[in-house]
Design a protein around this motif. Structure first.
Motif, PDB file in Angstrom:
ATOM      1  N   ALA A 567     -13.832  14.296  14.502  1.00  0.00           N
ATOM      2  CA  ALA A 567     -12.934  13.930  15.614  1.00  0.00           C
ATOM      3  C   ALA A 567     -12.151  12.515  15.378  1.00  0.00           C
ATOM      4  CB  ALA A 567     -13.462  13.704  16.897  1.00  0.00           C
ATOM      5  N   HIS A 568     -11.098  12.440  15.870  1.00  0.00           N
ATOM      6  CA  HIS A 568     -10.264  11.117  15.485  1.00  0.00           C
ATOM      7  C   HIS A 568     -11.110   9.753  15.697  1.00  0.00           C
ATOM      8  CE1 HIS A 568      -6.701   8.404  15.137  1.00  0.00           C
ATOM      9  NE2 HIS A 568      -7.151   7.905  16.209  1.00  0.00           N
ATOM     10  N   ASP A 569     -11.827   9.506  16.565  1.00  0.00           N
ATOM     11  CA  ASP A 569     -12.458   8.445  16.867  1.00  0.00           C
ATOM     12  C   ASP A 569     -13.499   8.213  15.874  1.00  0.00           C
ATOM     13  OD1 ASP A 569     -13.953  10.667  18.061  1.00  0.00           O
ATOM     14  OD2 ASP A 569     -14.770   9.203  19.487  1.00  0.00           O
ATOM     15  N   ARG A 570     -14.329   9.195  15.482  1.00  0.00           N
ATOM     16  CA  ARG A 570     -15.611   9.180  14.475  1.00  0.00           C
ATOM     17  C   ARG A 570     -14.857   8.949  13.300  1.00  0.00           C
ATOM     18  NH1 ARG A 570     -20.037  10.253  17.293  1.00  0.00           N
ATOM     19  NH2 ARG A 570     -19.792  11.058  19.300  1.00  0.00           N
ATOM     20  N   VAL A 571     -13.756   9.542  12.670  1.00  0.00           N
ATOM     21  CA  VAL A 571     -13.250   9.390  11.611  1.00  0.00           C
ATOM     22  C   VAL A 571     -12.890   7.858  11.402  1.00  0.00           C
ATOM     23  CG1 VAL A 571     -11.353   9.810  10.005  1.00  0.00           C
ATOM     24  CG2 VAL A 571     -12.425  11.763  10.983  1.00  0.00           C
ATOM     25  N   ALA A 572     -12.294   7.325  12.549  1.00  0.00           N
ATOM     26  CA  ALA A 572     -11.765   5.870  12.329  1.00  0.00           C
ATOM     27  C   ALA A 572     -13.115   5.109  12.362  1.00  0.00           C
ATOM     28  CB  ALA A 572     -10.953   5.570  13.864  1.00  0.00           C
ATOM     29  N   GLN A 573     -14.117   5.365  12.934  1.00  0.00           N
ATOM     30  CA  GLN A 573     -15.419   4.537  13.009  1.00  0.00           C
ATOM     31  C   GLN A 573     -16.052   4.492  11.368  1.00  0.00           C
ATOM     32  OE1 GLN A 573     -17.938   6.024  15.817  1.00  0.00           O
ATOM     33  NE2 GLN A 573     -16.762   5.153  17.618  1.00  0.00           N
ATOM     34  N   ALA A 574     -16.023   5.685  10.652  1.00  0.00           N
ATOM     35  CA  ALA A 574     -16.471   5.732   9.420  1.00  0.00           C
ATOM     36  C   ALA A 574     -15.749   5.296   8.320  1.00  0.00           C
ATOM     37  CB  ALA A 574     -16.636   7.134   9.148  1.00  0.00           C
ATOM     38  N   ILE A 575     -14.270   5.152   8.716  1.00  0.00           N
ATOM     39  CA  ILE A 575     -13.302   4.501   7.807  1.00  0.00           C
ATOM     40  C   ILE A 575     -13.468   2.823   7.980  1.00  0.00           C
ATOM     41  CG2 ILE A 575     -11.071   3.913   7.480  1.00  0.00           C
ATOM     42  CD1 ILE A 575     -10.142   6.674   8.098  1.00  0.00           C
ATOM     43  N   ASP A 576     -13.602   2.474   9.177  1.00  0.00           N
ATOM     44  CA  ASP A 576     -13.799   1.069   9.463  1.00  0.00           C
ATOM     45  C   ASP A 576     -15.430   0.503   8.479  1.00  0.00           C
ATOM     46  OD1 ASP A 576     -11.892   0.822  10.804  1.00  0.00           O
ATOM     47  OD2 ASP A 576     -12.665   0.957  12.865  1.00  0.00           O
ATOM     48  N   ALA A 577     -16.203   1.417   8.635  1.00  0.00           N
ATOM     49  CA  ALA A 577     -17.400   1.030   8.108  1.00  0.00           C
ATOM     50  C   ALA A 577     -17.525   1.102   6.531  1.00  0.00           C
ATOM     51  CB  ALA A 577     -18.549   2.212   8.362  1.00  0.00           C
ATOM     52  N   VAL A 578     -16.538   1.768   5.826  1.00  0.00           N
ATOM     53  CA  VAL A 578     -16.398   1.763   4.540  1.00  0.00           C
ATOM     54  C   VAL A 578     -15.418   0.944   4.080  1.00  0.00           C
ATOM     55  CG1 VAL A 578     -15.278   3.352   2.520  1.00  0.00           C
ATOM     56  CG2 VAL A 578     -16.972   4.363   4.310  1.00  0.00           C
ATOM     57  N   THR A 579     -14.219   0.662   4.688  1.00  0.00           N
ATOM     58  CA  THR A 579     -13.361  -0.422   4.236  1.00  0.00           C
ATOM     59  C   THR A 579     -13.850  -1.896   4.460  1.00  0.00           C
ATOM     60  OG1 THR A 579     -12.459  -0.427   6.583  1.00  0.00           O
ATOM     61  CG2 THR A 579     -11.420   1.138   4.475  1.00  0.00           C
ATOM     62  N   ALA A 580     -14.931  -2.134   5.267  1.00  0.00           N
ATOM     63  CA  ALA A 580     -15.425  -3.344   5.273  1.00  0.00           C
ATOM     64  C   ALA A 580     -16.516  -3.900   4.296  1.00  0.00           C
ATOM     65  CB  ALA A 580     -16.290  -3.150   6.756  1.00  0.00           C
ATOM     66  N   LEU A 581     -16.721  -2.721   3.300  1.00  0.00           N
ATOM     67  CA  LEU A 581     -17.437  -3.091   2.050  1.00  0.00           C
ATOM     68  C   LEU A 581     -16.943  -3.839   1.204  1.00  0.00           C
ATOM     69  CD1 LEU A 581     -19.057   0.479   1.604  1.00  0.00           C
ATOM     70  CD2 LEU A 581     -20.123  -1.378   2.722  1.00  0.00           C
ATOM     71  N   GLY A 582     -15.440  -3.969   1.073  1.00  0.00           N
ATOM     72  CA  GLY A 582     -14.625  -4.839   0.233  1.00  0.00           C
ATOM     73  C   GLY A 582     -13.685  -3.998  -0.533  1.00  0.00           C
ATOM     74  N   ASP A 583     -13.256  -4.930  -1.621  1.00  0.00           N
ATOM     75  CA  ASP A 583     -12.104  -4.224  -2.406  1.00  0.00           C
ATOM     76  C   ASP A 583     -12.391  -3.243  -3.233  1.00  0.00           C
ATOM     77  OD1 ASP A 583     -10.558  -6.540  -1.378  1.00  0.00           O
ATOM     78  OD2 ASP A 583     -10.936  -7.874  -3.042  1.00  0.00           O
ATOM     79  N   GLY A 584     -11.364  -2.493  -3.800  1.00  0.00           N
ATOM     80  CA  GLY A 584     -11.555  -1.237  -4.491  1.00  0.00           C
ATOM     81  C   GLY A 584     -11.642  -0.068  -3.936  1.00  0.00           C
ATOM     82  N   ILE A 585     -11.544   0.095  -2.655  1.00  0.00           N
ATOM     83  CA  ILE A 585     -11.808   1.026  -1.869  1.00  0.00           C
ATOM     84  C   ILE A 585     -10.615   1.268  -0.950  1.00  0.00           C
ATOM     85  CG2 ILE A 585     -13.265   2.151   0.091  1.00  0.00           C
ATOM     86  CD1 ILE A 585     -15.526   0.521  -0.678  1.00  0.00           C
ATOM     87  N   ASP A 586      -9.986   2.462  -0.880  1.00  0.00           N
ATOM     88  CA  ASP A 586      -8.575   2.630  -0.178  1.00  0.00           C
ATOM     89  C   ASP A 586      -9.000   4.185   0.394  1.00  0.00           C
ATOM     90  OD1 ASP A 586      -6.725   4.724  -1.935  1.00  0.00           O
ATOM     91  OD2 ASP A 586      -8.354   3.484  -3.124  1.00  0.00           O
TER      92      ASP A 586
END
Length: 652
Positions: A567-586
């Motif tokens: 669902a939209h909110d859970r995808v957003a949470q997962a994306i936030d968790a991944v993008t917080a890891l640093g550069d090289g991730i889009d």
């Protein structure tokens, strides 16, 4: 701290929160029966039920502060989970953010009590080891043999021709080369795992192996076998004797005594892709197992997948040059001296070549699709014709008449194009059945043979015949085909996929390899770099250029990708968790999919794979363990969904 003996087990469950080791006390009544690798039954306190589990290890004590539950019972009399298979399953699952138990479910077949007891009671007699093995043909003398002994990782270009075995059976030269490699490894009393896409390849490889080694040393494991036979082969592979195991994608997880070789034929074939969670490709599992075991690893094919090309480019896999190999004689009809006007499906040059070849033997005609007329389009604007009732594709029935919907069966009596308002239809793709009918009328005195998914055919004789086959279903001809016609090439390239060009080159080279030496291979209706790569037989150079193009666009396999669906909110949470890891991730997306869910595509460098997998794994566990209070008067809400797939093949 509980005293032992203590069994540390992995519960057989798809729930991500259970993908860890749990401690259970071994009761006195099961002392000596519970050993590492055994399947057992254990209680689950939270669920109040009994579950099956795998014993990973035994210990004297447990760090758990409370009282341990007891193992309920053992399942079977043989430990089925070998330590090296467990290490492979754990590493592969961690790389794909999946459950190790899901991989073990693919790796270990269902148990058959009668087969197991008969195997335990029998005296194993695997036959003698080979003493004299011919050199591996098609490469520099002794080079492949030396690298196999050293445990190297190799990319082998296959010799594209059929060969005759001493038994009189015809197989592809690739099967002989892999059989010779496995025989060399077996002569050193080491096992081999040979992974191929389907049963056609297994039959060729098995025939080539029986010409070199005692057939008792060869084991076959695939989904077409009865369950008992597959379980018997698994038990035999788990013994102390060196074996050669051939089979489809799950063979990479087979137990093997003193593993010396893992070989994959045609790793780019879609049949090699694992559909079950967590979707680990056997190519990736083979790379992990090779690193863990030190065995040699071989990727062989008429073409080189872009994934293997990346491994060659970074120096992880060594490319072997072919010598003294015969290349097919490819004719590009688009470059003929007098091209015809219009859109002839079989140009005159290919037509004349087929007529001349039929005087000497069989002719292969490869088509894109099975069936009669699988796809209709508007005659004016080429818009695909859809049913006005349900939106399904329209097709002409085998017996002719009014076009009908392939989904609901509604006849299209008065179809009108929604784009240009045209009313005439035409076939965009002519299927194998209709092609066979048309060729039967054009060659009335020639036998026409059809081979597709519904009517599989593995071999044809040397007699003159027109063999119409869908891609991947081409039977082997004794002595090779006297001509090969590759039709519908431009329609194959219309498929919307990142891998469409790679797939087409693989289909065409595999079909061309069925031709007799010197026989013409006609590629109809295709030009450009892809056609040139086929005509010059330079698939490795094409893969190198394709990899460079994908690097510039950050497309796989230049980078890794993972699809996240929720669902939209859970995808957003997962994306936030991944993008917080640093550069090289889009992140690409999210975009809507079915059932109100959304999907996002995460792209990341290989070096960041472990971090991304851990982050998405944590989100999956958090979603799975979330509890919602029921609301009075309302139906219970569906449990939340968060699906993650690394290296998702459905990503275009």
């Amino acid at each position: 701290m509980a005293a032992g003996p203590v069994a540390r087990v992995l519960v057989d469950s798809p729930l991500p929160q259970l993908d860890q080791l749990f401690d259970y006390r071994v009761p006195e009544r099961l002392a000596g029966q519970v050993v590492a690798g055994m399947r057992v039954r254990v209680p689950l306190r939270s669920g109040g039920r009994i579950a099956q589990a795998w014993v990973i290890e035994l210990a004297e004590t447990s760090e758990f502060p409370g009282e341990l539950s007891e193992v309920e019972d053992v399942v079977g009399e043989v430990p089925l989970l070998a330590p090296e298979v467990w290490a492979l399953a754990r590493a592969a699952a961690d790389r794909a953010a999946g459950n190790a138990s899901d991989i073990l479910r693919v790796a270990i077949p269902n148990r058959y009590v009668r087969v197991e007891r008969a195997w335990r009671a029998a005296e194993p007699d695997p036959g003698p080891l080979p003493t004299v093995v011919p050199p591996i043909a098609g490469y520099a003398a002794g080079e492949v043999e030396r690298r196999l002994a050293a445990g190297d990782r190799l990319a082998l270009p296959a010799d594209p021709r059929p060969v005759r075995l001493p038994s009189g059976v015809w197989v592809g030269a690739w099967a002989v080369a892999l059989a010779q490699a496995a025989a060399h490894v077996l002569a050193a009393d080491r096992s081999s795992l040979l992974v191929v896409p389907d049963y056609r390849d297994e039959e060729q490889l098995e025939a080539a192996l029986h010409a070199l080694v005692d057939e008792r040393r060869v084991l076959r494991a695939d989904a077409r076998q009865p369950g008992g036979e597959r379980y018997r082969a698994f038990l035999a592979a788990s013994g102390a004797d060196a074996r050669i195991v051939i089979g489809n994608r799950s063979t990479v997880y087979s137990p093997a005594a003193r593993l010396g070789l893992i070989a994959m034929w045609d790793d780019g074939d879609p049949l090699q892709s694992e559909p079950l969670a967590p979707g680990v490709h056997p190519r990736d599992a083979a790379l992990i197992r090779q690193e863990q075991s030190g065995a040699a690893l071989v990727f062989a094919g008429h073409t080189r997948s872009v994934e293997v090309e990346r491994l060659v480019a970074i120096g992880w896999v060594h490319a072997i040059e072919a010598v003294k190999q015969t290349r097919p004689r490819v004719v590009l009809t688009e470059q003929q001296f007098a091209p015809e006007s219009g859109a002839a499906r079989i140009p005159s040059s290919a037509w004349r070549g087929a007529q001349e070849a039929l005087a000497a033997g069989p002719v292969l005609v490869q088509v894109a699709r099975p069936g009669h007329s699988p796809m209709l389009v508007c005659d004016r604007c080429r818009e695909p014709a859809r049913c006005t009732a349900c939106g399904g594709a329209l097709m002409v029935p085998r017996d002719g008449g009014v076009p009908r919907c392939t989904l609901c069966g509604t006849p299209a009596h008065s179809w009108t194009c929604p784009v240009c308002e045209g009313t005439a239809l035409r076939a965009a793709v002519v299927g194998a059945s209709r092609t066979a009918e048309e060729l039967g009328r054009a060659f009335p005195r020639t036998r026409v043979v059809l081979s597709d998914g519904e009517r599989p055919l593995t071999r044809v004789g040397p007699e003159p015949a027109l063999v119409v086959a869908t891609r991947g279903a081409e039977p082997i001809a004794e002595g090779g085909y006297r001509a090969v016609l590759l039709l519908d090439g431009e329609r194959m390239l219309l498929r919307e996929s990142l891998r469409v060009a790679e797939d087409c080159l693989r289909w065409w080279t595999n079909a061309a390899a069925h031709a007799a030496p010197g026989a013409p291979v006609y590629l109809v209706g295709v030009s450009g770099p892809l056609a040139t790569a086929l005509a010059t037989w330079s698939p490795a150079e094409w893969a190198e250029a394709e990899l460079a193009a994908r690097r510039s666009l950050r497309f796989p396999p230049a980078v890794r990708v993972a699809s996240v669906t929720a669902a939209h909110d859970r995808v957003a949470q997962a994306i936030d968790a991944v993008t917080a890891l640093g550069d090289g991730i889009d992140v690409l997306g999210p975009t809507p999919v079915d059932d109100g869910l959304e999907r996002a595509i995460v792209r990341f460098d290989y070096a960041a794979g472990a971090k991304v997998a851990n982050a998405l794994r944590a989100e999956m566990v958090r979603t799975a363990t979330e509890r919602r209070r029921p609301v009075a008067g309302r139906r219970p809400a569906r449990p939340p969904v968060l699906r993650v797939r690394f290296d998702d093949p459905s990503v275009p």
